[in-house]
Design a protein around this motif. Structure first.
Motif, mmCIF file in Angstrom:
data_model
loop_
_atom_site.group_PDB
_atom_site.id
_atom_site.type_symbol
_atom_site.label_atom_id
_atom_site.label_comp_id
_atom_site.label_asym_id
_atom_site.label_seq_id
_atom_site.Cartn_x
_atom_site.Cartn_y
_atom_site.Cartn_z
ATOM 1 N N UNK A 240 -17.171 1.842 -35.942
ATOM 2 C CA UNK A 240 -17.279 0.582 -35.227
ATOM 3 C C UNK A 240 -16.069 0.421 -34.313
ATOM 4 N N UNK A 241 -16.319 -0.125 -33.139
ATOM 5 C CA UNK A 241 -15.243 -0.383 -32.175
ATOM 6 C C UNK A 241 -15.520 -1.707 -31.482
ATOM 7 N N UNK A 242 -14.483 -2.544 -31.410
ATOM 8 C CA UNK A 242 -14.592 -3.849 -30.754
ATOM 9 C C UNK A 242 -13.505 -3.943 -29.697
ATOM 10 N N UNK A 243 -13.903 -4.338 -28.489
ATOM 11 C CA UNK A 243 -12.970 -4.456 -27.361
ATOM 12 C C UNK A 243 -13.076 -5.853 -26.761
ATOM 13 N N UNK A 244 -11.928 -6.439 -26.471
ATOM 14 C CA UNK A 244 -11.899 -7.779 -25.873
ATOM 15 C C UNK A 244 -11.783 -7.669 -24.360
ATOM 16 N N UNK A 245 -12.689 -8.335 -23.653
ATOM 17 C CA UNK A 245 -12.627 -8.418 -22.196
ATOM 18 C C UNK A 245 -12.670 -9.882 -21.788
ATOM 19 N N UNK A 246 -11.717 -10.328 -20.983
ATOM 20 C CA UNK A 246 -11.598 -11.764 -20.739
ATOM 21 C C UNK A 246 -10.861 -12.027 -19.433
ATOM 22 N N UNK A 247 -10.925 -13.287 -19.019
ATOM 23 C CA UNK A 247 -10.109 -13.793 -17.916
ATOM 24 C C UNK A 247 -9.260 -14.940 -18.448
ATOM 25 N N UNK A 248 -8.113 -15.146 -17.806
ATOM 26 C CA UNK A 248 -7.153 -16.165 -18.250
ATOM 27 C C UNK A 248 -7.175 -17.352 -17.293
ATOM 28 N N UNK A 249 -7.242 -18.567 -17.858
ATOM 29 C CA UNK A 249 -7.289 -19.774 -17.035
ATOM 30 C C UNK A 249 -6.363 -20.830 -17.621
ATOM 31 N N UNK A 250 -5.547 -21.420 -16.789
ATOM 32 C CA UNK A 250 -4.594 -22.449 -17.221
ATOM 33 C C UNK A 250 -5.259 -23.823 -17.182
ATOM 34 N N UNK A 251 -5.276 -24.508 -18.326
ATOM 35 C CA UNK A 251 -5.757 -25.891 -18.383
ATOM 36 C C UNK A 251 -4.542 -26.815 -18.496
ATOM 37 N N UNK A 252 -4.781 -28.117 -18.703
ATOM 38 C CA UNK A 252 -3.679 -29.066 -18.765
ATOM 39 C C UNK A 252 -2.755 -28.818 -19.954
ATOM 40 N N UNK A 253 -3.338 -28.423 -21.082
ATOM 41 C CA UNK A 253 -2.519 -28.283 -22.287
ATOM 42 C C UNK A 253 -2.689 -26.946 -22.994
ATOM 43 N N UNK A 254 -3.300 -25.967 -22.339
ATOM 44 C CA UNK A 254 -3.513 -24.681 -23.011
ATOM 45 C C UNK A 254 -3.794 -23.590 -21.990
ATOM 46 N N UNK A 255 -3.710 -22.368 -22.487
ATOM 47 C CA UNK A 255 -4.167 -21.209 -21.725
ATOM 48 C C UNK A 255 -5.500 -20.795 -22.320
ATOM 49 N N UNK A 256 -6.544 -20.809 -21.522
ATOM 50 C CA UNK A 256 -7.891 -20.526 -22.020
ATOM 51 C C UNK A 256 -8.287 -19.096 -21.656
ATOM 52 N N UNK A 257 -8.675 -18.348 -22.686
ATOM 53 C CA UNK A 257 -9.209 -16.999 -22.495
ATOM 54 C C UNK A 257 -10.717 -17.066 -22.688
ATOM 55 N N UNK A 258 -11.462 -16.579 -21.704
ATOM 56 C CA UNK A 258 -12.923 -16.601 -21.805
ATOM 57 C C UNK A 258 -13.483 -15.255 -21.374
ATOM 58 N N UNK A 259 -14.458 -14.773 -22.127
ATOM 59 C CA UNK A 259 -15.062 -13.472 -21.824
ATOM 60 C C UNK A 259 -15.978 -13.040 -22.943
ATOM 61 N N UNK A 260 -15.879 -11.771 -23.363
ATOM 62 C CA UNK A 260 -16.738 -11.252 -24.431
ATOM 63 C C UNK A 260 -15.942 -10.309 -25.337
ATOM 64 N N UNK A 261 -16.451 -10.159 -26.554
ATOM 65 C CA UNK A 261 -16.052 -9.070 -27.432
ATOM 66 C C UNK A 261 -17.173 -8.041 -27.381
ATOM 67 N N UNK A 262 -16.870 -6.846 -26.929
ATOM 68 C CA UNK A 262 -17.879 -5.789 -26.856
ATOM 69 C C UNK A 262 -17.871 -5.016 -28.174
ATOM 70 N N UNK A 263 -18.998 -5.099 -28.909
ATOM 71 C CA UNK A 263 -19.126 -4.444 -30.206
ATOM 72 C C UNK A 263 -19.996 -3.204 -30.041
ATOM 73 N N UNK A 264 -19.488 -2.064 -30.499
ATOM 74 C CA UNK A 264 -20.253 -0.815 -30.490
ATOM 75 C C UNK A 264 -20.108 -0.178 -31.863
#
Length: 218
Positions: A27-51
């Motif tokens: 099993x292998x899991x890879x995180x792919x995401x983009x980073x976005x600055x909000x008012x009170x946090x850093x938001x990471x959004x994307x997918x975990x690719x599971x193979x």
């Protein structure tokens, strides 16, 4: 910001025709995401690719479906060994306690066959600030490569210019042998014709030139 970790789990089920999942071969899991600055946090959004590669018993018995499990319809199965891929949504907010670029990496992933024939996949993610020193070294290395390439190109250009200049100079100072020979022969013929003309003159005709003020005039 101190490194932050979190763990996620997903359960996968498969069509009954393959039988129950009995082993997790890889099993292998890879995180792919983009980073976005909000008012009170850093938001990471994307997918975990599971193979994953999973082993089936091949008995084709109906399995009890779990409402919380994810049904995988597209499985590449050969000799009771199957391979599948799936994208799990990634969305996490991290505190902005420090400036700098964040990196989120899957540091551990495992899979286990359950009693009901499903496959439970668990993975741990670690988020931390990027190594600023390493990034600076990478940038410096790229700049050095660019400078060396530019310097090499400049040297080649100088060599080409020097070669063209040498060829042009050589062509300018090298005389045209054929033209030189023609001019020499022509001058020789003209001199011979003048001598012949002088020899044909009468004896009372002098060919000596005098300045006018040297001749006595009565």
């Amino acid at each position: 910001m101190e490194p932050t970790q979190w763990t996620l789990t997903e359960t996968f089920q498969f069509p009954a025709e393959y039988g129950k999942a009995v082993s997790a071969q890889e099993v292998k899991v890879t995180a792919g995401y983009t980073e976005h600055q909000t008012e009170d946090a850093v938001r990471l959004s994307g997918i975990y690719h599971v193979a994953a590669n999973v082993g089936f018993d091949g008995e084709g018995k109906e399995a009890t479906l779990d409402s919380d499990a994810i049904l995988i319809d597209d499985v590449d199965v050969q000799d009771q060994s199957g391979y599948f891929e799936y994208a799990v949504p990634l969305l996490v907010d991290l505190p902005t306690s420090a400036d700098g670029q964040l990196t989120a990496t899957v540091i551990d992933a495992s899979a286990t066959a359950t009693d009901d024939g499903s496959l439970a996949v668990m993975w741990t993610v670690e988020a931390k600030l990027a190594n600023v020193e390493a990034v600076a070294q990478n940038v410096e290395g790229e700049l050095t490569k660019t400078a060396l390439a530019t310097d090499e190109t400049a040297k080649e250009s100088k060599q080409e210019v020097a070669q063209v200049t040498e060829e042009t100079t050589t062509a300018a100072v090298t005389p045209d042998l054929e033209s030189s020979q023609v001019e020499t022969v022509t001058g020789y013929v003209d001199d011979n014709e003048m001598l012949a003309f002088i020899n044909d003159l009468e004896d009372d005709v002098t060919v000596t030139s005098f300045r006018l003020n040297d001749v006595f005039v009565e």
